[in-house]
Design an enzyme around this catalytic site. Structure first.
Site, PDB file in Angstrom:
ATOM      1  N   ASP A  73       1.655   3.124   4.971  1.00  0.00           N
ATOM      2  CA  ASP A  73       1.683   3.529   3.572  1.00  0.00           C
ATOM      3  C   ASP A  73       1.875   5.026   3.520  1.00  0.00           C
ATOM      4  OD1 ASP A  73       1.440   1.414   2.059  1.00  0.00           O
ATOM      5  OD2 ASP A  73      -0.639   1.657   1.467  1.00  0.00           O
ATOM      6  N   ASP A  88      -3.852  -0.198   1.788  1.00  0.00           N
ATOM      7  CA  ASP A  88      -5.138   0.035   1.119  1.00  0.00           C
ATOM      8  C   ASP A  88      -5.305  -0.845  -0.102  1.00  0.00           C
ATOM      9  OD1 ASP A  88      -3.189   1.172  -0.363  1.00  0.00           O
ATOM     10  OD2 ASP A  88      -4.022   3.191  -0.403  1.00  0.00           O
ATOM     11  N   ASP A 112      -1.474  -5.303  -0.440  1.00  0.00           N
ATOM     12  CA  ASP A 112      -1.089  -5.207   0.973  1.00  0.00           C
ATOM     13  C   ASP A 112      -1.667  -6.340   1.807  1.00  0.00           C
ATOM     14  OD1 ASP A 112       0.287  -2.824   0.573  1.00  0.00           O
ATOM     15  OD2 ASP A 112      -1.518  -1.629   0.791  1.00  0.00           O
TER      16      ASP A 112
END
Length: 1160
Positions: free
Chosen positions: A417, A738, A742
């Site tokens: 990310d 997070d 996801d």
């Protein structure tokens, strides 16, 4: 479960108009009442609340709490609530006791043989292994409890928002629920904004359930908040909550039920998930399906476990053969020597003597087996992993699944990310476009028209979660604290920079006065809030990704605060002149807009596209999220270690590219791709919108940045890389995430990293490792530890196999030539103890070094025992065997002592054999130092003092060896040695180190004859179970992929199957097929060998349960679709299995014969 709960109302007689009876502890509700209430859903629940309490506020009054201020933070009151309503804690299942673990270990076959042969000698070595299992068990319980303690939840007490540990929640608490939370207790909603809950963990329904205070206010523990926010009053905790009740049932029902449930769930899950259509690009349904899929537990063996299991089996077989041959040769030699050569007859009185000889031979055989079988392998793995896990805690890696630690060492790709992992996640507004002016820094409030400033402050303060705040710094001179969503914090910080305050506005319009809230989610990429104006009209404030929101704007505020029309041409200008330059500076652009609805014209609020349209743009702001200073170096290390880092983000492509360049993910002059989610989907999908692996294989190797990606895109990318077979080696992928969205990608990845600080509970639940500091450098540490585990195991193997080879050959040859093993059973067990237990401890606890990051990852297919290791093993074995055989046959001449060969049955221990034993152990001790290096390094002492455990064990073993030799006497078959003899033994031992240097000089590349060993399990060796799992993995898109050759196989197979079915019909129904009960499970039915051609799963579990009609229908003419290729054959067969008694006449059009004709 939902239905059950709904019907349960019949069993609970409704209390007739309660007149507040005096309840326990002075509260207005009993525990039983609240439990009954929480079993209801929807309208029934609302009706019950109205009848019994009036409304939710009435319930709060009974529980002596306030919907706005919460409980008083009063210890006595909280304690009293815990006593009456229970505490928020579910007692864990009883861990296995030491004795249970011992008993389990005793079931091992080798151990059973050994117990017969040498019970006493074993006591020692075996106890240690158990200790480890116990400590392993304890350690993971410790980790688990740490994870549980770290989980906190937001509650309101005394009007203050507090983060309290989940276990501290009590009935009556007012809890804030928000996107990404895992609800820790049951409760009733007081107020909600666009709240959607995933209740699949309780009900099995994958659709998100919309919750609101006036329609369905019941929130249940263990469910996930997928969208929106709200406040609830806690009504049940711990064992009285819905999850607690299920846990209690599971605990009582034993493990059998649990297993059955899991199996059933898995099949149901598969059916449910295949039924849903696959949506393209931004599809939400795919997500649900993936989430559903992830609920089946991960069962795969890790890469290392697979290789080790295979190796251990091979060694075990070899050992068994050797020991059997040894026993046979000894017995034959003895029988021939005694009864044929010497011509004796078997006398009854001599039987006990002969039996003793045979027992001695059996014990020698067992000894060979014991030494050959590396029982220390599992121990070494456990020690190495447990040690690494403990140390990784210090490096901010909280490992949830043991094998993740080792898999990480093999990682070849990391999909990370951007926000919070590569960047600091401390966002600030640095540029803005207000009233036709582009400000490169924060404008002075006086420079802005009051109307624009006022609208901007309102739009930001009201249209953001009220839990997001900016608090004064904790220390003098520090930065203000940002609490809540970081993007919103940046905007609130912008308001403060403009010398205005957001708090008074929020007090003026509290959260429950907001008329409607459309919360942020990954599909909308925007958030909107509607408030009622004093004149009866409504005003909507909206903020979101600039390119998405600007498309919905038809007006913009000019310099004087007047509306000016905003046409597509103007929008392109803003994008080109404002948004792109901001994005190229690595800024995240957010557009802020509003819309007024006149009084008397209330729109349909559920039609979101209609409502959030025709907007007026107030401002576009550029938010900076600086790259973490340590990230570029960490990414450089990854690239040097042969790991490709890819950035997957929801942000604008220009911003993503700028940040990727700052981090070093993309370098000027490199051949790389940066794609947006839409473009990525266009490239990997065929005309039908299905994903094709060949197309994906063209994209992913060069892809470095995937921007504006949906959760589905992330999952598709990860799955595509893992499944790809295009490169020279299979990829092992790590993913960081997070957000709740996801979850599927984290679950699919070989190793999922969740963020400990910013991560949601859903992400943590799906992950393998939690990064407690949210920092990318911690991932590099994990790679280092993972590689270290792999190397530790290799070091141990190199050492152990050298000992194995030598000990087995010595025992075998010695037994064949001298009818007695030079190394006695007890001595062998001592050697076994050194090389198994102690060596695994010494070599498995080597700390990692930076040099581990200088080599490429091993990947899935690399063998455990490399050529270099093979060279070391055989090289050292040659040296040791030469020394031992020299000592065995001419040692007595060299030392001028009596020969120990051909000694009678019960003779006292000889010095000759003691020297052999002692020399053997010395050589092992010095070879243990050699084994510290497995890549052919010369300096074997490098970093030896950084591992105190190693030094202690080597010196300790040496000390014990002296004691055994000098004072062991008869039990250890040892005779005390003189100083000179000891020095010779040591001299030969030190020779190992010199010999090690000689071996290191020989180039491995010249030794083409050496084989590697311990490859990963090949494709041909997948078990039926794994194949059945593999079948679930193959989704519609993938089935389109493997065409051509497979279709031929399937076509052929289909004809064979159908002919087989016809035969089954012709013979009596039961002869051709087994009794129906025996093949109840489709899994078993499909796993029979004839259905598996070249390991291609030929059927999808789910097809069978589709419409019964299709079972009878002739097969559809096969288009180029391999999932149809076997339809008819299998359908018919399963149909026969299910209802073998239903008569199907051979000539009816839907029958098997007919379908064979069609197929042919």
């Amino acid at each position: 479960m939902g239905d059950m709960a709904n019907s349960s109302i019949e069993f609970h007689p409704k209390p007739q108009q309660q007149r507040e009876p005096p309840h326990a502890g002075g509260f207005g509700c009993t525990l039983a009442e609240l439990r009954t209430l929480m079993e209801l859903r929807g309208a029934e629940a609302l009706q019950k609340i109205e009848e019994a309490y009036g409304d939710v506020s009435g319930l709060c009054r009974r529980l002596k709490t306030s919907p706005t201020v919460g409980l008083a933070d009063n210890t006595n009151d909280l304690e009293k609530r815990r006593q009456i309503y229970g505490q928020n804690f579910i007692p864990p299942k009883q861990p296995k006791t030491f004795l249970q673990l011992v008993w389990e270990a005793l079931q091992d076959v080798t151990l059973i043989i050994l117990e017969v042969a040498a019970i006493v000698s074993l006591g020692l070595s075996f106890y240690q292994g158990q200790e480890w299992d116990l400590s392993k068990e304890k350690q993971f319980r410790g980790l688990q409890s740490r994870i549980e303690q770290e989980q906190k939840f937001t509650v309101i007490r005394n009007g203050q928002l507090l983060q309290v540990p989940v276990a501290a929640l009590v009935v009556g608490d007012i809890a804030q629920v928000k996107y990404g939370d895992l609800l820790p207790a049951d409760g009733v909603l007081i107020q909600a904004n666009d709240l959607k809950i995933d209740e699949s963990s309780l009900t099995g329904e994958s659709d998100h359930v919309r919750k609101s205070a006036d329609k369905d206010p019941m929130l249940l523990s263990g469910t996930h908040v997928m969208e929106g926010s709200g406040r609830m009053v806690v009504t049940a905790v711990g064992v009285n909550s819905q999850t607690g009740i299920i846990f209690t049932l599971l605990g009582a029902g034993g493990e059998e039920e649990e297993k059955k449930d899991k199996k059933a769930k898995k099949q149901d899950g598969a059916v449910a998930m295949e039924m849903q259509p696959l949506k393209s690009a931004e599809g939400g349904e795919m997500e649900d399906r993936e989430k559903k899929k992830t609920s089946a537990p991960k069962k795969e063996k890790s890469v290392l476990q697979g290789k080790l299991t295979k190796l251990a089996v091979q060694i075990g077989k070899a050992g068994l053969v050797m020991s059997a041959i040894t026993v046979i040769i000894l017995v034959l030699y003895f029988v021939i020597e005694t009864f044929v050569v010497e011509g004796r007859t078997w006398l009854a009185e001599c039987t006990p003597v002969y039996v003793q000889y045979f027992v001695k031979f059996f014990i020698i055989g067992v000894t060979v087996l014991v030494v050959a079988v590396p029982e220390g392998l599992p121990l070494a793995v456990t020690i190495s992993l447990a040690y690494s896990v403990k140390k990784m805690m210090k490096d901010n890696n909280l490992v949830r699944h043991l094998d993740a630690c080792e898999t990480m060492g093999n990682a070849t790709a990391i999909c990370s990310d951007k926000t919070g992992t590569l960047t600091t996640n401390r966002m600030t507004v640095v540029q803005s476009y207000l009233g036709d002016t582009h400000y490169k820094e924060i404008p002075a409030p006086s420079a802005l028209t009051p109307k624009i400033l006022d609208l901007l402050v309102h739009a930001i303060s009201i249209n953001s979660a009220y839990t997001t705040k900016i608090l004064p710094p904790e220390k003098e001179g520090a930065l203000p604290r940002q609490v809540g969503n970081k993007t919103e914090c940046a905007l609130l910080g912008f308001v403060l920079d403009l010398k205005r305050d957001f708090q008074p506005l929020r007090e003026q319009i509290p959260e429950d006065k907001l008329y409607k809230v459309y919360t942020f989610n990954s599909v909308r990429k925007s958030m909107s809030t509607v408030v009622r104006m004093p004149d009866g009209g409504f005003r909507l404030f909206s903020k979101g990704a600039s390119e998405i929101l600007l498309k919905k704007c038809t007006n913009i505020l000019n310099g004087s605060g007047e509306l000016r029309s905003f046409r597509p041409r103007d929008r392109d200008d803003v994008v080109r002149k404002i948004i792109e330059p901001m994005a190229c500076d690595g800024l995240r652009t957010i557009c802020i807009a509003y819309r007024d609805f006149p009084a008397g014209q209330e729109p349909d609020w559920d039609n979101e596209n209609e409502v959030v349209g025709d907007l007026t743009c107030i401002a576009v702001v550029g938010i900076e999220d600086p790259v973490r200073p340590e990230v570029p170096e960490a990414i450089r290390k990854c690239q040097r270690a042969g790991i490709t880092v890819r950035m997957v983000t929801g942000d604008n492509i220009n911003t993503a590219r700028a940040i990727a360049a700052k981090c070093g993910i993309i370098q000027p002059g490199e051949d790389f791709l940066c794609l947006e989610g839409k473009e990525f989907n266009r490239r990997i999908r065929n005309e039908k919108g299905e994903i094709e692996q060949e197309r994906l294989d063209k994209v992913w190797p060069k892809l470095r940045v995937l921007a504006r990606s949906s959760p589905t895109d992330k999952h598709t990318l990860v799955k595509g890389i893992i499944d790809s077979t295009s490169g020279e080696q299979r990829q092992v992928v790590a993913v960081t995430g997070d957000g709740t969205n996801d979850g599927p990608a984290l679950k699919k990845a070989d190793v999922g990293f969740a963020m400990g600080i910013a991560g949601t509970d859903v992400a943590k639940e799906a992950s393998d490792i939690i990064l407690t500091d949210d920092n990318f450098t911690s991932i590099v540490k994990a790679v280092m530890w993972g590689r270290n585990v792999y190397d530790s195991i290799s070091k141990f193997l190199q050492f152990q196999l050298t000992v194995n080879v030598v000990a087995v050959i010595v025992a075998f040859t010695g037994a064949c030539i001298t009818q007695d093993s030079p190394l006695k059973a007890v001595q062998m067990l001592w050697v076994n103890l050194i090389m198994d237990t102690f060596a695994s401890l010494a070599l498995a606890t080597e700390p990692p070094t930076e040099s581990l990051l200088l080599r490429k990852p091993y990947g899935r297919d690399k063998p455990l025992i490399s050529r270099t290791m093979m060279k070391n093993i055989l090289g050292h074995a040659v040296y040791q065997l030469a020394i031992i055989f020299t000592l065995l046959f001419v040692g007595e001449l060299f030392f001028d002592i009596d020969s120990g060969r051909n000694a009678p049955l019960h003779s006292p221990p000889s010095e000759h054999y003691t020297i052999i034993f002692n020399t053997f152990v010395m050589m092992q001790l010095f070879n243990e130092v050699n084994a510290r290096k497995v890549h052919g390094e010369r300096n074997v002492f490098d970093g030896i003092f950084s591992n105190p455990i190693f030094c202690t064990i080597v010196l300790g073993t040496f000390g014990i060896q002296i004691v055994i030799v000098q004072f062991g006497g008869k039990p250890f078959s040892c005779s005390p040695l003189s100083t000179e003899q000891w020095l010779w033994c040591l001299f030969v031992g030190v020779g190992e180190l010199v010999w090690g240097q000689v071996i290191a000089t020989i180039p491995t590349s010249q030794l083409k004859c050496l084989k590697e060993a311990g490859h990963g399990p090949g494709k041909d060796e997948m078990t039926d179970e794994e194949l059945a799992e593999g079948e679930e993995e193959i989704d519609h898109a993938e089935r389109e992929l493997r065409r051509g050759q497979i279709l031929w196989f399937r076509g052929l197979n289909r004809i064979q199957t159908q002919i087989r079915v016809v035969k089954a019909f012709r013979s009596s129904l039961y002869e051709g097929l087994e009794k129906p009960e025996s093949k109840t499970s489709i899994h078993n039915f499909m796993a029979t060998p004839e259905f598996l051609i070249h390991n291609i799963p030929l059927i999808d579990d789910t097809d069978v349960d589709e419409n019964e009609e299709r079972l009878r229908a002739p097969p559809p003419p096969s288009p180029n679709q391999n999932n149809n290729a076997i339809d008819s054959g299998i359908y018919l067969t399963t149909h026969v299995t299910k209802s073998a008694t239903s008569s199907v006449s051979p000539s009816s059009p839907g029958s098997s014969l007919h379908s064979v004709e069609t197929a042919l």
